[in-house]
Design a protein around this motif. Sequence first.
Motif, PDB file in Angstrom:
ATOM      1  N   VAL A 147       0.875  -0.956   0.323  1.00  9.66           N
ATOM      2  CA  VAL A 147       0.431   0.218   0.182  1.00  9.66           C
ATOM      3  C   VAL A 147       1.216   1.086   0.118  1.00  9.66           C
ATOM      4  CG1 VAL A 147      -1.796  -0.663   1.274  1.00  9.66           C
ATOM      5  CG2 VAL A 147      -0.418  -0.346   2.333  1.00  9.66           C
ATOM      6  N   MET A 179       1.656 -15.947  -2.718  1.00  6.82           N
ATOM      7  CA  MET A 179       0.762 -15.155  -1.909  1.00  6.82           C
ATOM      8  C   MET A 179      -0.589 -14.296  -2.770  1.00  6.82           C
ATOM      9  SD  MET A 179       3.633 -12.721   0.436  1.00  6.82           S
ATOM     10  CE  MET A 179       2.080 -12.138   1.315  1.00  6.82           C
ATOM     11  N   ARG A 182      -2.756 -16.778  -2.966  1.00  6.61           N
ATOM     12  CA  ARG A 182      -3.600 -17.231  -1.952  1.00  6.61           C
ATOM     13  C   ARG A 182      -4.277 -16.307  -1.419  1.00  6.61           C
ATOM     14  NH1 ARG A 182       1.283 -17.409   1.393  1.00  6.61           N
ATOM     15  NH2 ARG A 182       1.521 -15.283   2.683  1.00  6.61           N
ATOM     16  N   GLY A 183      -4.353 -14.935  -2.123  1.00  7.74           N
ATOM     17  CA  GLY A 183      -4.681 -13.803  -1.317  1.00  7.74           C
ATOM     18  C   GLY A 183      -4.112 -12.780  -0.728  1.00  7.74           C
ATOM     19  N   ASP A 184      -3.313 -12.881  -0.264  1.00 11.64           N
ATOM     20  CA  ASP A 184      -2.589 -12.240   0.462  1.00 11.64           C
ATOM     21  C   ASP A 184      -1.471 -11.430   0.077  1.00 11.64           C
ATOM     22  OD1 ASP A 184      -4.302 -12.929   2.903  1.00 11.64           O
ATOM     23  OD2 ASP A 184      -2.357 -14.341   3.062  1.00 11.64           O
ATOM     24  N   MET A 185      -1.840 -10.651  -1.420  1.00 13.25           N
ATOM     25  CA  MET A 185      -1.343 -10.128  -2.025  1.00 13.25           C
ATOM     26  C   MET A 185      -1.853  -9.502  -3.259  1.00 13.25           C
ATOM     27  SD  MET A 185       2.532 -10.096  -4.001  1.00 13.25           S
ATOM     28  CE  MET A 185       3.697  -9.719  -2.558  1.00 13.25           C
ATOM     29  N   MET A 186      -1.709  -8.092  -3.129  1.00 12.51           N
ATOM     30  CA  MET A 186      -2.930  -7.588  -4.486  1.00 12.51           C
ATOM     31  C   MET A 186      -2.392  -7.779  -6.088  1.00 12.51           C
ATOM     32  SD  MET A 186      -3.005  -3.399  -3.526  1.00 12.51           S
ATOM     33  CE  MET A 186      -1.907  -2.795  -2.583  1.00 12.51           C
ATOM     34  N   SER A 187      -3.365  -8.136  -6.840  1.00 13.22           N
ATOM     35  CA  SER A 187      -2.911  -8.982  -7.645  1.00 13.22           C
ATOM     36  C   SER A 187      -2.481  -7.751  -8.910  1.00 13.22           C
ATOM     37  CB  SER A 187      -3.671  -8.915  -8.484  1.00 13.22           C
ATOM     38  OG  SER A 187      -5.369  -8.106  -9.466  1.00 13.22           O
ATOM     39  N   ASP A 190      -5.127  -5.199  -9.899  1.00 15.45           N
ATOM     40  CA  ASP A 190      -5.853  -4.302  -9.037  1.00 15.45           C
ATOM     41  C   ASP A 190      -4.467  -3.945  -9.017  1.00 15.45           C
ATOM     42  OD1 ASP A 190      -7.758  -6.240  -8.200  1.00 15.45           O
ATOM     43  OD2 ASP A 190      -6.680  -6.980  -6.127  1.00 15.45           O
ATOM     44  N   LEU A 194      -5.314   0.451 -10.475  1.00 14.34           N
ATOM     45  CA  LEU A 194      -5.343   1.243  -9.079  1.00 14.34           C
ATOM     46  C   LEU A 194      -4.534   2.707  -9.567  1.00 14.34           C
ATOM     47  CD1 LEU A 194      -5.113  -0.171  -6.169  1.00 14.34           C
ATOM     48  CD2 LEU A 194      -6.973   0.943  -6.339  1.00 14.34           C
TER      49      LEU A 194
ATOM     50  N   LYS B  13      -9.859 -11.306   2.050  1.00 13.43           N
ATOM     51  CA  LYS B  13      -8.488 -11.714   2.228  1.00 13.43           C
ATOM     52  C   LYS B  13      -7.292 -10.735   2.165  1.00 13.43           C
ATOM     53  CE  LYS B  13      -8.203 -16.158   1.958  1.00 13.43           C
ATOM     54  NZ  LYS B  13      -8.151 -17.129   1.386  1.00 13.43           N
ATOM     55  N   SER B  14      -5.926 -11.225   2.368  1.00 11.35           N
ATOM     56  CA  SER B  14      -6.296  -8.832   2.821  1.00 11.35           C
ATOM     57  C   SER B  14      -5.653  -8.131   1.520  1.00 11.35           C
ATOM     58  CB  SER B  14      -4.461  -9.669   3.869  1.00 11.35           C
ATOM     59  OG  SER B  14      -3.559 -10.359   2.708  1.00 11.35           O
ATOM     60  N   GLY B  15      -5.670  -8.870   0.657  1.00 10.29           N
ATOM     61  CA  GLY B  15      -4.783  -8.508  -1.095  1.00 10.29           C
ATOM     62  C   GLY B  15      -6.365  -7.768  -0.932  1.00 10.29           C
ATOM     63  N   LYS B  16      -7.225  -8.239  -1.015  1.00 17.11           N
ATOM     64  CA  LYS B  16      -8.686  -7.353  -1.299  1.00 17.11           C
ATOM     65  C   LYS B  16      -8.942  -6.077  -0.395  1.00 17.11           C
ATOM     66  CE  LYS B  16     -10.184 -10.092  -4.825  1.00 17.11           C
ATOM     67  NZ  LYS B  16      -9.058  -9.583  -5.510  1.00 17.11           N
ATOM     68  N   ALA B  18      -6.895  -4.365   0.905  1.00 17.52           N
ATOM     69  CA  ALA B  18      -5.425  -3.471   0.577  1.00 17.52           C
ATOM     70  C   ALA B  18      -6.208  -3.493  -0.835  1.00 17.52           C
ATOM     71  CB  ALA B  18      -4.000  -4.274   0.124  1.00 17.52           C
ATOM     72  N   ARG B  19      -6.309  -3.591  -1.190  1.00 17.07           N
ATOM     73  CA  ARG B  19      -7.191  -2.721  -3.135  1.00 17.07           C
ATOM     74  C   ARG B  19      -7.948  -1.873  -2.755  1.00 17.07           C
ATOM     75  NH1 ARG B  19     -10.763  -6.207  -6.509  1.00 17.07           N
ATOM     76  NH2 ARG B  19     -12.027  -5.575  -5.143  1.00 17.07           N
ATOM     77  N   ARG B  21      -9.123  -0.869   0.368  1.00 13.32           N
ATOM     78  CA  ARG B  21      -8.388   0.623   1.011  1.00 13.32           C
ATOM     79  C   ARG B  21      -7.419   1.308  -0.511  1.00 13.32           C
ATOM     80  NH1 ARG B  21      -4.365  -1.355   4.805  1.00 13.32           N
ATOM     81  NH2 ARG B  21      -3.880   1.182   6.030  1.00 13.32           N
TER      82      ARG B  21
END
Lengths: 265, 94
Positions: A147, A179, A182-187, A190, A194, B13-16, B18-19, B21
């Motif tokens: 972020v 990551m 498993r959904g723990d990093m912005m693609s 994305d 942005l 999920k934390s990635g979503k 983050a997006r 936010r």
Amino acid sequence: MPGKTIVITSGKGGVGKTTTVANLGTALAMRGLSVVMIDADIGLRNLDVVMGLENRIVYNVVDVIEGRCRLEQAMIRDRKINSLYLIPAAQTRDKDSVMPEAMKRLCDQLAENFDYVLIDCPAGIEQGFRNAIAGAQKALIVTTPEVSAIRDADRVIGLLEANMLKDIHLIINRVNQKMIKRGDMMSTEDICSLLSIPLIGIIPESEEVVISTNRGVPLVHDRKSQVAAAFKRIAGRLEGENIPIPLDNHEGSLLSKVKKIFGAG
Amino acid sequence: MLDSIKRFFSDKKSGKVARDRMQIVLLHDRLSIEPEIMENIKNEILAVLSKYMEIDHQSISVRVEQGKDYAAIVSNVHVKRVFRQAHTHTTNTG
Ligand SMILES: Nc1ncnc2c1ncn2[C@@H]1O[C@H](COP(=O)(O)OP(=O)(O)O)[C@@H](O)[C@H]1O
Ligand SMILES: [Mg+2]
């Protein structure tokens, strides 16, 4: 025709600007192009150690600008590639000792003799940033999927556009597909949506980067490295080649799940 | 109600997270509009409204309102009188 002058910038520090300049510069030079890299991070010289050229420095970019040496005297030739040069930053000066007009003159002069002039920008958006962008026609924004890096990138894009530098492309560095899956990093999609600037490459996160920096040999020399391949593809895209960018979309993760089921993952 | 929605979304999920936010943060950042541009926005709003009604030019205010999960441009203008033609769709060429 004069060469391309490109600033590599990010706002936030530690996201991979210097790594990108070293590897992209080397990758372009490996294609037979003439490349000069300017370390514009005055006071925090780093590109020389990443390139393994720290022992050869006599003069630096401030010496050139202030007329204490000729331009050629401050240009250090790479150890492996004859068409690749570095102009190091001054280590002892403060970054206000250079002015944007002087940087622009230097970049224009270099562009007459080189295919590419790559400028390694300092972090931040103050004087050092303004100097680094002054001579550039094109900018590569480096960000990571975090972020704070993305927010700073957005701010820098706004500042570049306000300075009439509108040819801007995005590099997303330190991407960790595990990551993302498993959904723990912005693609990467994305991040692109942005920041809404065109993407020119994705660099995976890899220990190899640290190892190559330890040795002072840019990773693009390693034929087997995925990071090297990613930088070489960016070099190709800069040269106008149409190389698709593989995004980490949901199909990808579904496909990999299917592969796993069938034992091919 | 709001709490249950929040609880529902906290499984994201934390990635979503983050997006989502960042979408708001960047919107807010980009809305920090410079004074000259804000002045232009005001004048252009006044120009558009003046085609349809008589307004008090001194009364206009434009500001950016930033909520927790939204951003809005809020403008207030005092209307003195509305021209009759504003209710019809005919253009006045006289
Ligand atoms: N793709 C990557 N994978 C792993 N580490 C990386 C990667 N890119 C950069 N790094 C590491 O991150 C740190 C900061 O990189 P650097 O290029 O110096 O950033 P900057 O010039 O933007 O400050 C360095 O230690 C570098 O080795
Ligand atoms: Mg750096």
